[in-house]
Write an enzyme that holds these catalytic residues in place. Structure first.
Site, PDB file in Angstrom:
ATOM      1  N   ARG A 275     -26.010 -11.433 -10.607  1.00  0.00           N
ATOM      2  CA  ARG A 275     -26.996 -10.493 -11.130  1.00  0.00           C
ATOM      3  C   ARG A 275     -28.145 -10.457 -10.125  1.00  0.00           C
ATOM      4  O   ARG A 275     -28.559 -11.502  -9.605  1.00  0.00           O
ATOM      5  CB  ARG A 275     -27.505 -10.926 -12.509  1.00  0.00           C
ATOM      6  N   GLU A 304     -31.820  -2.575 -10.072  1.00  0.00           N
ATOM      7  CA  GLU A 304     -30.798  -1.533 -10.180  1.00  0.00           C
ATOM      8  C   GLU A 304     -31.169  -0.546 -11.280  1.00  0.00           C
ATOM      9  O   GLU A 304     -31.689  -0.979 -12.316  1.00  0.00           O
ATOM     10  CB  GLU A 304     -29.444  -2.160 -10.547  1.00  0.00           C
ATOM     11  N   HIS A 321     -23.041  -2.750  -6.915  1.00  0.00           N
ATOM     12  CA  HIS A 321     -22.621  -3.509  -8.108  1.00  0.00           C
ATOM     13  C   HIS A 321     -21.184  -3.141  -8.500  1.00  0.00           C
ATOM     14  O   HIS A 321     -20.912  -2.739  -9.627  1.00  0.00           O
ATOM     15  CB  HIS A 321     -23.585  -3.254  -9.272  1.00  0.00           C
TER      16      HIS A 321
HETATM   17  N1  LIG Z   1     -20.936  -7.998  -9.442  1.00  0.00           N
HETATM   18  C1  LIG Z   1     -20.077  -7.759 -10.393  1.00  0.00           C
HETATM   19  O1  LIG Z   1     -19.433  -6.744 -10.423  1.00  0.00           O
HETATM   20  C2  LIG Z   1     -19.878  -8.788 -11.464  1.00  0.00           C
HETATM   21  C3  LIG Z   1     -18.647  -8.832 -12.137  1.00  0.00           C
HETATM   22  C4  LIG Z   1     -18.460  -9.814 -13.107  1.00  0.00           C
HETATM   23  C5  LIG Z   1     -19.485 -10.710 -13.423  1.00  0.00           C
HETATM   24  N2  LIG Z   1     -20.666 -10.611 -12.776  1.00  0.00           N
HETATM   25  C6  LIG Z   1     -21.730 -11.579 -13.031  1.00  0.00           C
HETATM   26  O2  LIG Z   1     -21.327 -12.803 -12.414  1.00  0.00           O
HETATM   27  C7  LIG Z   1     -21.922 -13.892 -13.092  1.00  0.00           C
HETATM   28  C8  LIG Z   1     -20.851 -14.925 -13.424  1.00  0.00           C
HETATM   29  O3  LIG Z   1     -19.943 -14.388 -14.346  1.00  0.00           O
HETATM   30  P1  LIG Z   1     -19.000 -15.355 -15.203  1.00  0.00           P
HETATM   31  O4  LIG Z   1     -18.058 -14.484 -15.933  1.00  0.00           O
HETATM   32  O5  LIG Z   1     -18.487 -16.450 -14.363  1.00  0.00           O
HETATM   33  O6  LIG Z   1     -20.072 -15.922 -16.228  1.00  0.00           O
HETATM   34  P2  LIG Z   1     -20.031 -17.330 -17.011  1.00  0.00           P
HETATM   35  O7  LIG Z   1     -20.969 -17.189 -18.144  1.00  0.00           O
HETATM   36  O8  LIG Z   1     -18.631 -17.737 -17.268  1.00  0.00           O
HETATM   37  O9  LIG Z   1     -20.609 -18.357 -15.945  1.00  0.00           O
HETATM   38  C9  LIG Z   1     -21.932 -18.354 -15.554  1.00  0.00           C
HETATM   39  C10 LIG Z   1     -22.308 -19.801 -15.254  1.00  0.00           C
HETATM   40  O10 LIG Z   1     -23.614 -19.796 -14.688  1.00  0.00           O
HETATM   41  C11 LIG Z   1     -24.206 -21.017 -15.117  1.00  0.00           C
HETATM   42  N3  LIG Z   1     -25.647 -21.045 -14.926  1.00  0.00           N
HETATM   43  C12 LIG Z   1     -26.619 -20.489 -15.696  1.00  0.00           C
HETATM   44  N4  LIG Z   1     -27.825 -20.805 -15.209  1.00  0.00           N
HETATM   45  C13 LIG Z   1     -27.625 -21.549 -14.100  1.00  0.00           C
HETATM   46  C14 LIG Z   1     -28.480 -22.172 -13.164  1.00  0.00           C
HETATM   47  N5  LIG Z   1     -29.809 -22.102 -13.292  1.00  0.00           N
HETATM   48  N6  LIG Z   1     -27.934 -22.856 -12.130  1.00  0.00           N
HETATM   49  C15 LIG Z   1     -26.575 -22.929 -11.985  1.00  0.00           C
HETATM   50  N7  LIG Z   1     -25.717 -22.387 -12.870  1.00  0.00           N
HETATM   51  C16 LIG Z   1     -26.228 -21.700 -13.912  1.00  0.00           C
HETATM   52  C17 LIG Z   1     -23.809 -21.114 -16.580  1.00  0.00           C
HETATM   53  O11 LIG Z   1     -23.953 -22.434 -17.069  1.00  0.00           O
HETATM   54  C18 LIG Z   1     -22.358 -20.669 -16.514  1.00  0.00           C
HETATM   55  O12 LIG Z   1     -21.470 -21.761 -16.407  1.00  0.00           O
HETATM   56  C19 LIG Z   1     -22.634 -13.305 -14.292  1.00  0.00           C
HETATM   57  O13 LIG Z   1     -23.979 -13.092 -13.958  1.00  0.00           O
HETATM   58  C20 LIG Z   1     -21.959 -11.960 -14.476  1.00  0.00           C
HETATM   59  O14 LIG Z   1     -22.798 -11.072 -15.136  1.00  0.00           O
HETATM   60  C21 LIG Z   1     -20.885  -9.683 -11.792  1.00  0.00           C
HETATM   61  O1  LIG Z   2     -20.705  -8.457 -15.759  1.00  0.00           O
HETATM   62  C1  LIG Z   2     -19.808  -7.731 -15.344  1.00  0.00           C
HETATM   63  O2  LIG Z   2     -18.661  -7.761 -15.830  1.00  0.00           O
HETATM   64  C2  LIG Z   2     -20.037  -6.795 -14.199  1.00  0.00           C
HETATM   65  O3  LIG Z   2     -21.289  -6.983 -13.668  1.00  0.00           O
HETATM   66  C3  LIG Z   2     -19.740  -5.389 -14.586  1.00  0.00           C
HETATM   67  O4  LIG Z   2     -18.516  -5.041 -14.050  1.00  0.00           O
HETATM   68  C4  LIG Z   2     -20.773  -4.456 -14.069  1.00  0.00           C
HETATM   69  O5  LIG Z   2     -20.352  -3.155 -14.188  1.00  0.00           O
HETATM   70  P1  LIG Z   2     -21.049  -2.136 -15.204  1.00  0.00           P
HETATM   71  O6  LIG Z   2     -20.833  -2.660 -16.553  1.00  0.00           O
HETATM   72  O7  LIG Z   2     -22.509  -2.087 -14.882  1.00  0.00           O
HETATM   73  O8  LIG Z   2     -20.364  -0.849 -14.948  1.00  0.00           O
END
Ligand SMILES: NC(=O)c1ccc[n+]([C@@H]2O[C@H](COP(=O)([O-])OP(=O)(O)OC[C@H]3O[C@@H](n4cnc5c(N)ncnc54)[C@H](O)[C@@H]3O)[C@@H](O)[C@H]2O)c1
Ligand SMILES: O=C(O)[C@H](O)[C@H](O)COP(=O)(O)O
Length: 452
Positions: A275, A304, A321
């Site tokens: 994020r 964003e 993103h």
């Molecule tokens: N860019 C994209 O398209 C995209 C896609 C999917 C997920 N994401 C993002 O990626 C991240 C991870 O997703 P996920 O499904 O693994 O989530 P998740 O909830 O399974 O894992 C996130 C982890 O971050 C840890 N965390 C929270 N605060 C922390 C800190 N201060 N220091 C270290 N670790 C910490 C939590 O304990 C948790 O284990 C989320 O922010 C999600 O929104 C982005």
């Molecule tokens: O948290 C997620 O799964 C991703 O960040 C997600 O794919 C972002 O895409 P959006 O929902 O903004 O289209």
């Protein structure tokens, strides 16, 4: 695909502390389904309101003889709903940023992406009984409010985890010689050891690349190769995978601020596909103006859909993103939500589990190991392509136009397939070592017969 319905609460007794917005162990086939539904005394399939906002359950709208219509409003960018929603559901679409309370006056279920904040302001006084987000992250959802109101909630943990992992691998392969360095004994530091952090560590291990991770919210012993944040910041590649958390004692907002960024140097690569606010973007811009600045890849941005042009100009690769935007990941999320919806409204349902076959890939050269991996990764995806599109969309435009263009890139995103699960055809006489590298990327191998 397993049935949706994994209850996900604040953590069972004895379980480690979890920040709001983090998910426990889960895979592409689990849905985080927060219960909030009861069968109505009159037999209605609407989930009951159980909290302070309790209102009399209304039966589902009758649509002809015996048929029920489940009224669904969905973000226009959730693919596959037309074919994957349970039979009997009526679907309306809207751009996610434009969904308002007035749109929900006659709506039983709301399906969103990350751009729609879901809270009392949006839902109070509406008949919505189910909210699903087709995302892994749920920092845009006020889950406490939903739970207090008895509104069921589902999200799509893990569905796009492999898509993000492949984005990170592609970024590593595309920037300088980081892939070579990692294969020669370098280390990746993973911040946040949730679904994606773990999936990345597992893929790296298959490739023989060492990684360490930090996640203070997890119980001691749950990370195989734990490290402090300071140790992570000394790794060759640092990849951020935390949820966005504001809760003490370990908030992740601005986890990387000026002091942490000052620890980095030009021999390192920092990737943020978590994020935007996890890295303080103003501090990051300052850091990138220093002569010894690290290489930075950003998929996510603090404000964003607004992207700071000066920051975009200084990152090595930037994207809108879309790290999780593989078709496979998106359709998996749609299926998970539809299954959860059917469960909540007690509808018979068995969706198709297929995303369509991927074209096989062929590998024919006797290239070096890094180049073999690089060409396989690039056969499915190149971050550089999304970087070019983002620069064209943002640089030189006024702020509002650039923000609109950012959203347009995401809405019109091309069909991107994942590498894992692809079949790779190798020439006759291929070494088992090459086969191992291909399978380490999650592909299956087909070796041509002699003379073929
Ligand atoms: N860019 C994209 O398209 C995209 C896609 C999917 C997920 N994401 C993002 O990626 C991240 C991870 O997703 P996920 O499904 O693994 O989530 P998740 O909830 O399974 O894992 C996130 C982890 O971050 C840890 N965390 C929270 N605060 C922390 C800190 N201060 N220091 C270290 N670790 C910490 C939590 O304990 C948790 O284990 C989320 O922010 C999600 O929104 C982005
Ligand atoms: O948290 C997620 O799964 C991703 O960040 C997600 O794919 C972002 O895409 P959006 O929902 O903004 O289209």
């Amino acid at each position: 695909m397993a049935a949706a319905g994994t209850a996900l609460g604040a953590g069972a007794a004895g379980a480690p502390a979890r920040p709001a917005g983090s998910a426990c162990a889960r895979t592409r086939s689990d849905a985080g389904l927060q219960p909030g539904c009861r069968r109505q005394p009159g037999g209605s399939r609407l989930p009951a309101r159980t909290g302070p906002g309790r209102s009399a359950g209304r039966p589902l709208e009758q649509a002809g003889e015996g048929a029920v219509t489940l009224r669904v409003l969905a973000d226009e960018n959730i693919p596959g709903l037309e074919s994957l929603l349970p039979p009997g559901a009526s679907l309306r679409r809207k751009p996610g940023r434009q969904i308002r309370r007035a749109d929900l006056r006659e709506c039983d279920a709301l399906l969103v992406r990350s751009v729609t904040p879901v809270n009392a302001e949006l839902l109070a006084g509406t008949p919505v009984r189910f909210v699903g987000t087709a995302t892994s992250g749920f920092d845009h959802i006020d889950r406490e409010w939903l739970s207090a109101q008895g509104v069921a909630f589902a999200f799509a943990p893990g569905c796009n985890a492999n898509s993000v992992v492949e984005y990170v691998l592609c970024a590593i392969a595309e920037v300088d010689d980081f892939l070579e360095r990692l294969l020669a004994g370098g280390r990746v530091g993973i911040v946040g050891y949730g679904v994606i952090g773990r999936a990345l560590a597992a893929r790296l291990a298959q490739l023989g690349i060492a990684s360490v991770a930090c996640d203070p919210w997890l119980a001691p012993g749950s990370i195989p190769h734990p490290a402090t944040l300071a140790e992570i910041l000394a790794c060759d590649v640092i990849s951020l995978h935390t949820s966005l958390v504001d809760t003490a004692p370990w908030p992740s907002r601005h986890l990387l601020a000026a002091p942490e960024l000052a620890a980095l140097n030009s021999g390192q690569l920092l990737i943020n596909a978590a994020r935007g606010p996890v890295a303080d973007n103003a501090a990051l811009l300052q850091c990138l103006q220093a002569p010894d600045a690290p290489a930075v890849v950003l998929d996510v941005w603090e404000k964003e859909p607004r992207v700071e042009p000066a920051l975009l100009q200084r990152v090595r690769l930037g994207s809108a993103h879309i790290a999780g935007y593989s078709l496979d990941g998106k359709l998996a999320a749609t299926r998970v939500l539809c299954q959860a919806l059917a469960k909540v409204f007690e509808l018979e349902y068995s969706p198709s589990t297929k995303s369509g076959a991927q074209a096989a890939l062929a590998l024919d050269s006797a290239a070096s190991v890094p180049d073999t991996l690089r060409s396989l990764l690039a056969a499915r995806y190149r971050v550089a392509d999304d970087d070019r599109l983002l620069r064209e969309a943002v640089l030189g435009c006024d702020t509002d136009t650039a923000a609109g263009n950012f959203d347009r890139l995401r809405k019109q995103y091309r069909e991107r397939r994942e590498l894992a699960g692809s079949q790779v055809q190798l020439p006759a006489g291929t070494t088992t070592a090459l086969e191992r590298w291909v399978t380490a990327l999650g592909c299956t191998v087909a070796v041509a017969k002699d003379g073929a």
